[in-house]
Design a protein around this motif. Structure first.
Motif, PDB file in Angstrom:
ATOM      1  N   LEU A 161      91.737  47.235  16.771  1.00 58.25           N
ATOM      2  CA  LEU A 161      92.672  46.264  17.034  1.00 58.25           C
ATOM      3  C   LEU A 161      94.173  46.688  17.297  1.00 58.25           C
ATOM      4  O   LEU A 161      94.829  46.169  18.033  1.00 58.25           O
ATOM      5  CB  LEU A 161      92.610  45.201  16.133  1.00 58.25           C
ATOM      6  N   GLY A 162      94.510  47.578  16.298  1.00 56.01           N
ATOM      7  CA  GLY A 162      96.031  48.015  16.482  1.00 56.01           C
ATOM      8  C   GLY A 162      96.340  49.052  15.327  1.00 56.01           C
ATOM      9  O   GLY A 162      95.365  49.264  14.303  1.00 56.01           O
ATOM     10  N   GLY A 163      97.538  49.171  15.038  1.00 54.90           N
ATOM     11  CA  GLY A 163      97.991  50.027  13.919  1.00 54.90           C
ATOM     12  C   GLY A 163      99.381  49.552  13.354  1.00 54.90           C
ATOM     13  O   GLY A 163     100.318  49.284  14.299  1.00 54.90           O
ATOM     14  N   LEU A 164      99.852  50.076  12.243  1.00 51.68           N
ATOM     15  CA  LEU A 164     101.062  49.986  11.771  1.00 51.68           C
ATOM     16  C   LEU A 164     101.279  51.032  10.849  1.00 51.68           C
ATOM     17  O   LEU A 164     100.602  51.553  10.274  1.00 51.68           O
ATOM     18  CB  LEU A 164     101.014  48.382  10.810  1.00 51.68           C
ATOM     19  N   HIS A 165     102.693  51.629  11.152  1.00 52.90           N
ATOM     20  CA  HIS A 165     103.136  52.860  10.360  1.00 52.90           C
ATOM     21  C   HIS A 165     104.190  52.225   9.217  1.00 52.90           C
ATOM     22  O   HIS A 165     105.029  51.505   9.727  1.00 52.90           O
ATOM     23  CB  HIS A 165     103.770  53.739  11.376  1.00 52.90           C
ATOM     24  N   LEU A 166     103.894  52.789   8.404  1.00 54.18           N
ATOM     25  CA  LEU A 166     104.924  52.241   7.076  1.00 54.18           C
ATOM     26  C   LEU A 166     105.501  53.319   6.324  1.00 54.18           C
ATOM     27  O   LEU A 166     104.789  54.261   5.636  1.00 54.18           O
ATOM     28  CB  LEU A 166     104.117  51.322   6.172  1.00 54.18           C
ATOM     29  N   GLN A 167     106.833  53.581   6.467  1.00 54.77           N
ATOM     30  CA  GLN A 167     107.454  54.635   5.640  1.00 54.77           C
ATOM     31  C   GLN A 167     107.794  53.970   4.210  1.00 54.77           C
ATOM     32  O   GLN A 167     107.939  52.670   3.964  1.00 54.77           O
ATOM     33  CB  GLN A 167     108.975  54.782   5.944  1.00 54.77           C
ATOM     34  N   MET A 168     107.104  54.906   3.423  1.00 55.47           N
ATOM     35  CA  MET A 168     107.250  54.478   2.066  1.00 55.47           C
ATOM     36  C   MET A 168     107.840  55.499   1.112  1.00 55.47           C
ATOM     37  O   MET A 168     108.044  56.579   1.608  1.00 55.47           O
ATOM     38  CB  MET A 168     105.734  54.175   1.416  1.00 55.47           C
ATOM     39  N   PRO A 169     108.002  55.337  -0.215  1.00 55.98           N
ATOM     40  CA  PRO A 169     108.537  56.271  -1.187  1.00 55.98           C
ATOM     41  C   PRO A 169     107.487  57.545  -1.217  1.00 55.98           C
ATOM     42  O   PRO A 169     106.338  57.268  -1.196  1.00 55.98           O
ATOM     43  CB  PRO A 169     108.358  55.374  -2.518  1.00 55.98           C
ATOM     44  N   ASP A 170     108.188  58.692  -1.136  1.00 57.45           N
ATOM     45  CA  ASP A 170     107.375  59.961  -1.097  1.00 57.45           C
ATOM     46  C   ASP A 170     106.537  60.052  -2.215  1.00 57.45           C
ATOM     47  O   ASP A 170     107.144  59.990  -3.304  1.00 57.45           O
ATOM     48  CB  ASP A 170     108.418  61.138  -0.720  1.00 57.45           C
TER      49      ASP A 170
END
Length: 260
Positions: A107-116
């Protein structure tokens, strides 16, 4: 909707749980390590799949799980969440292509920048306040993505051709070989280790054994950093030589609660 995730330090687990709870309060989430995950997937037609990107690609443990259950994904509608320390290019897309090859409908995608989560390398370390802000921003992105999915316009982050080129040229071309096989580079500092056995219990690969308070590994590390980030004596390393900061999602969530 059903949530599925693989997670080392909790970023992807938290993303999957939040997405599902925002979409439907009754929606459940499962780790790929849970005994009931396969049966749960069989019973649901719509999935949200969250995972941590490694070098713009999918961790080996997750690739094997998908391939071992190839028929499970046929005709399933799947939205993908990729969590990362900084950049992946096509984190959602590369998992999407793998699932699509198994008959899944992406359906689609989401990119999340998170704590390393790579706790023994200084490169992406941030002050606690910035990590807290990252989590809060990710929460807002997830809530917006849920609204878009419900509206029939799911985000397409990491799905396109340009994203695929960015992932390949940005990381996979140079580092993709690091995830083709399991790693045998996990190291234990025997001067720090107390043989508590926590790492053995947490390892998703059963790669760690503690006998007579001595840690032994068998070269099957999937680089999730779960053991390293949980070790009470910071006695374990993988890519670096010493632990810089142990990064577990609960640390930043507790901070956010205390500031309310």
């Amino acid at each position: 909707m059903l949530g599925i995730y693989f997670s080392g330090t909790g970023n992807s687990r938290y993303a999957a749980e939040l997405f599902c709870s925002e979409y439907d309060e009754a929606a459940k989430t499962f780790s790929i390590e849970d005994a009931g995950v396969v049966e749960a997937v069989k019973q649901d037609d719509m999935l949200v799949f969250a995972y941590p990107v490694q070098y713009s690609t999918v961790p080996k443990i997750l690739r094997e799980f998908i391939r071992d259950h190839k028929m499970l994904w046929k005709h399933k509608k799947i939205f993908i969440i990729a969590t990362m320390g900084l950049f992946s290019g096509d984190g959602a897309g590369i998992l999407g292509r793998l699932l699509q090859n198994c008959g899944g409908i992406i359906l689609g995608g989401l990119h999340l920048q998170m704590p390393d989560s790579i706790s023994d390398v200084k490169a992406l370390k941030r002050p606690l306040e910035k990590n807290k802000a990252l989590v809060m921003k990710a929460e807002e992105k997830i809530k917006k993505a849920v609204w878009l999915v419900k509206s029939g316009k799911p985000p397409q982050e990491g799905i396109g051709v340009l994203d695929r080129m960015a992932g390949f040229l940005g990381q996979r071309l140079y580092f993709g070989h690091k995830t083709k096989n399991y790693s045998d580079q996990l190291r234990i500092d025997e001067n720090k280790c107390i043989g508590c056995g926590k790492c053995e219990k947490l390892c998703p690969m059963k790669n760690i054994k503690v006998t007579d308070k001595k840690v032994v590994t068998n070269g099957q590390c999937t680089m999730c950093y779960r053991c390293i980030n949980h070790c009470p004596k910071q006695a374990m390393t993988l890519l670096g030589k010493a632990v810089v900061e142990q990064s577990l999602i609960e640390n930043y969530l507790r901070m956010a609660e205390h500031d309310i």
